[in-house]
Design a protein around this motif. Structure first.
Motif, PDB file in Angstrom:
ATOM      1  N   ARG A  22       0.857  -1.164  -0.091  1.00 18.85           N
ATOM      2  CA  ARG A  22       0.031  -0.010  -0.073  1.00 18.85           C
ATOM      3  C   ARG A  22       0.975   1.330  -0.070  1.00 18.85           C
ATOM      4  O   ARG A  22       0.443   2.375  -0.568  1.00 18.85           O
ATOM      5  CB  ARG A  22      -0.925   0.178   1.254  1.00 18.85           C
ATOM      6  N   MET A  23       1.936   1.207   0.786  1.00 15.56           N
ATOM      7  CA  MET A  23       2.788   2.536   0.767  1.00 15.56           C
ATOM      8  C   MET A  23       3.633   2.368  -0.778  1.00 15.56           C
ATOM      9  O   MET A  23       3.708   3.778  -1.256  1.00 15.56           O
ATOM     10  CB  MET A  23       4.103   2.226   1.701  1.00 15.56           C
ATOM     11  N   VAL A  24       3.861   1.491  -1.456  1.00 16.97           N
ATOM     12  CA  VAL A  24       4.489   1.747  -2.515  1.00 16.97           C
ATOM     13  C   VAL A  24       3.355   2.066  -3.768  1.00 16.97           C
ATOM     14  O   VAL A  24       3.613   3.036  -4.362  1.00 16.97           O
ATOM     15  CB  VAL A  24       4.768   0.146  -3.333  1.00 16.97           C
ATOM     16  N   ASP A  25       2.115   1.736  -3.596  1.00 14.01           N
ATOM     17  CA  ASP A  25       1.088   2.461  -4.287  1.00 14.01           C
ATOM     18  C   ASP A  25       0.964   3.663  -4.005  1.00 14.01           C
ATOM     19  O   ASP A  25       0.679   4.551  -5.126  1.00 14.01           O
ATOM     20  CB  ASP A  25      -0.165   1.527  -3.976  1.00 14.01           C
ATOM     21  N   MET A  26       1.066   4.299  -2.840  1.00 17.38           N
ATOM     22  CA  MET A  26       1.132   5.701  -2.581  1.00 17.38           C
ATOM     23  C   MET A  26       2.148   6.323  -3.171  1.00 17.38           C
ATOM     24  O   MET A  26       1.822   7.531  -3.943  1.00 17.38           O
ATOM     25  CB  MET A  26       1.201   5.940  -1.053  1.00 17.38           C
ATOM     26  N   ALA A  40      -4.649  12.258  -5.504  1.00 19.53           N
ATOM     27  CA  ALA A  40      -4.668  13.286  -4.060  1.00 19.53           C
ATOM     28  C   ALA A  40      -5.637  12.363  -3.437  1.00 19.53           C
ATOM     29  O   ALA A  40      -5.310  12.102  -2.150  1.00 19.53           O
ATOM     30  CB  ALA A  40      -5.153  14.777  -4.378  1.00 19.53           C
ATOM     31  N   ARG A  41      -6.855  12.211  -3.803  1.00 18.66           N
ATOM     32  CA  ARG A  41      -7.988  11.458  -3.144  1.00 18.66           C
ATOM     33  C   ARG A  41      -7.262  10.134  -2.722  1.00 18.66           C
ATOM     34  O   ARG A  41      -7.598   9.672  -1.560  1.00 18.66           O
ATOM     35  CB  ARG A  41      -9.155  11.244  -3.822  1.00 18.66           C
ATOM     36  N   PHE A  42      -6.575   9.214  -3.431  1.00 19.58           N
ATOM     37  CA  PHE A  42      -6.267   8.043  -3.238  1.00 19.58           C
ATOM     38  C   PHE A  42      -5.211   8.067  -1.910  1.00 19.58           C
ATOM     39  O   PHE A  42      -5.284   7.465  -0.929  1.00 19.58           O
ATOM     40  CB  PHE A  42      -5.441   7.465  -4.475  1.00 19.58           C
ATOM     41  N   ILE A  43      -4.339   9.026  -2.115  1.00 24.20           N
ATOM     42  CA  ILE A  43      -3.160   9.167  -0.999  1.00 24.20           C
ATOM     43  C   ILE A  43      -3.878   9.553   0.198  1.00 24.20           C
ATOM     44  O   ILE A  43      -3.403   9.116   1.389  1.00 24.20           O
ATOM     45  CB  ILE A  43      -2.129  10.080  -1.442  1.00 24.20           C
ATOM     46  N   ALA A  44      -4.941  10.374   0.217  1.00 24.60           N
ATOM     47  CA  ALA A  44      -5.665  10.693   1.488  1.00 24.60           C
ATOM     48  C   ALA A  44      -6.309   9.721   2.033  1.00 24.60           C
ATOM     49  O   ALA A  44      -6.183   9.354   3.296  1.00 24.60           O
ATOM     50  CB  ALA A  44      -6.524  11.996   0.982  1.00 24.60           C
ATOM     51  N   GLU A  45      -7.008   9.001   1.330  1.00 24.36           N
ATOM     52  CA  GLU A  45      -7.653   7.695   1.744  1.00 24.36           C
ATOM     53  C   GLU A  45      -6.640   6.696   2.440  1.00 24.36           C
ATOM     54  O   GLU A  45      -6.881   6.109   3.409  1.00 24.36           O
ATOM     55  CB  GLU A  45      -8.500   7.081   0.703  1.00 24.36           C
ATOM     56  N   GLN A  46      -5.437   6.645   1.794  1.00 24.24           N
ATOM     57  CA  GLN A  46      -4.979   5.366   2.384  1.00 24.24           C
ATOM     58  C   GLN A  46      -3.892   5.863   3.666  1.00 24.24           C
ATOM     59  O   GLN A  46      -3.498   5.123   4.359  1.00 24.24           O
ATOM     60  CB  GLN A  46      -3.470   5.197   1.156  1.00 24.24           C
ATOM     61  N   ALA A  47      -3.564   7.171   3.662  1.00 24.63           N
ATOM     62  CA  ALA A  47      -3.067   7.720   4.654  1.00 24.63           C
ATOM     63  C   ALA A  47      -3.948   7.591   5.939  1.00 24.63           C
ATOM     64  O   ALA A  47      -3.387   7.553   7.096  1.00 24.63           O
ATOM     65  CB  ALA A  47      -2.592   9.281   4.590  1.00 24.63           C
ATOM     66  N   ILE A  48      -5.157   7.849   5.645  1.00 24.99           N
ATOM     67  CA  ILE A  48      -6.168   7.834   6.845  1.00 24.99           C
ATOM     68  C   ILE A  48      -6.351   6.180   7.360  1.00 24.99           C
ATOM     69  O   ILE A  48      -6.160   6.018   8.475  1.00 24.99           O
ATOM     70  CB  ILE A  48      -7.448   8.272   6.504  1.00 24.99           C
TER      71      ILE A  48
END
Length: 372
Positions: A275-279, A319-327
């Protein structure tokens, strides 16, 4: 193509990065947000002293002649620190329109003090029925007895509360789009102030037979200038989003390295590594698109708008993807204000809606492909 920065650009990046790190901690950011719209902050005055406000403007109007890369450096630094000062809404968008349309007298009155940090402005271009279309305007401007009369409503005007004057688009009697200077407190204008989801200052502006002098009209055909300025704004937003995405990724990686579950750091679990790689993949691909946007500002309008629309659409989705993954990787605490990544997540979600969301810009891209 060589994307290496010049010595001057590296110096700009280092100076601004240090400044933001020193003056925009989470606590300092809350102070800046609480004081927004009351008086010019020390940070804003420092921006003026360092030439940050002058940088994107040509030397003909008192700027430093910076290009798209210079603007990208500035916006990335502001995005990394989640700087709440309205650089885009308060200076770049209205200032660029003034530079393109105003007479020397109007520039001296409004643009010069803007670049010196003495006041801020706002640009009112959105209307509730238009869905990001800057040219679907119902606000009307007519001439009567040697004056202009404006009637209509503008929604989600960023930085409206702090603006010394607002530039308002309105349909003139010829059917073309005009641009008008409406100073704060003008009779017949009312404002409703609020904050967006990411704590930015915004408001709705209602105009009821607002009377303006003839020289308050900057242009009776602003369409080309407005298209150019919105393109600059979208490229700047892409760069700002890159800075915010970088920090969100860094904070998330630091958290999963520290947080333990079943006696091991979260970073030891392969699923979370993926998941971090995807971000980071989304971040780096977005960085390339932001560079494309920054380097497309000097292209012919049709090609410029197509490439910047593609960049804005892709960066919005990332931006939405990274925001969702971070949360999600922070767990429930990622939803709290005390967990600073939540502020980045809110800003990244809202980024997609500023100056047109992904769906809007994908329509622009698809229309271009259909024509081709």
């Amino acid at each position: 193509m060589d994307f290496a920065l010049t010595d001057e650009q590296r110096m700009l990046e280092e100076t601004l990065t240090r400044l933001v790190a020193d003056q925009v901690s989470p606590e300092q950011r809350r102070t800046l947000l609480n004081a927004a719209g009351t008086e010019t902050s020390a940070l804003w005055r420092t921006f003026a002293e360092l030439g940050i406000l002058h940088m994107p403007f040509s030397e003909d109007v008192g700027g430093l002649g910076g290009d798209g890369t210079d603007l990208m450096i500035i916006m990335q630094a502001l995005g990394r620190g989640l700087v709440p000062e309205p650089y885009l809404a308060g200076v770049l968008l209205p200032g660029k329109l003034l530079a393109l349309t105003a007479s020397s007298t109007q520039q001296q009155r409004w643009l010069t003090p803007l670049l010196e940090g003495e006041h801020q402005l706002a640009l009112a271009w959105q209307e509730h029925h238009a869905r990001y279309d800057a040219f679907a305007v119902s606000t009307q401007a007519i001439q009567r007895n040697g004056q202009w009369l404006l009637t209509g409503r503008k929604d989600v005007v960023m930085n409206l509360k702090a603006a010394a004057t607002t530039l308002v688009t309105a349909r003139v009697e010829s059917g073309k789009l005009g641009l008008f200077i409406v100073p704060a407190g003008t009779a017949g204008s009312t404002m409703h102030h609020y904050r967006t989801m990411d704590d930015q200052s915004a408001g709705d502006l209602t105009l009821e037979n607002v009377t303006l002098a003839l020289d308050n009209c900057l242009s009776e055909d602003v369409s080309n200038a407005l298209s150019e300025v919105l393109a600059i704004g979208r490229a700047a937003l892409c760069a700002e989003a890159i800075g915010a995405m970088e920090t969100a990724c860094d904070q998330t990686l630091a958290y999963i390295k520290e947080r333990k579950q079943f006696g091991l750091p979260l970073a030891a679990f392969q699923a979370l590594q993926h998941r971090m790689v995807d971000m980071h993949l989304h971040l780096e691909q977005s960085r390339s698109m932001a560079i494309l946007a920054a380097t497309s500002l000097t292209l012919p309008p049709h090609e410029r708008d197509y490439k910047i629309a593609a960049a804005k659409a892709y960066c919005g989705e990332s931006a939405r993807f990274i925001a969702e993954q971070a949360i999600q990787l922070h767990g429930a605490m990622g939803m709290t204000d005390e967990c600073y990544v939540s502020n980045y997540a809110k800003h990244l979600v809202m980024f997609d809606h500023y100056l047109g969301d992904s769906d809007y810009h994908l329509e622009t891209v698809s229309e271009r492909l259909e024509v081709a």
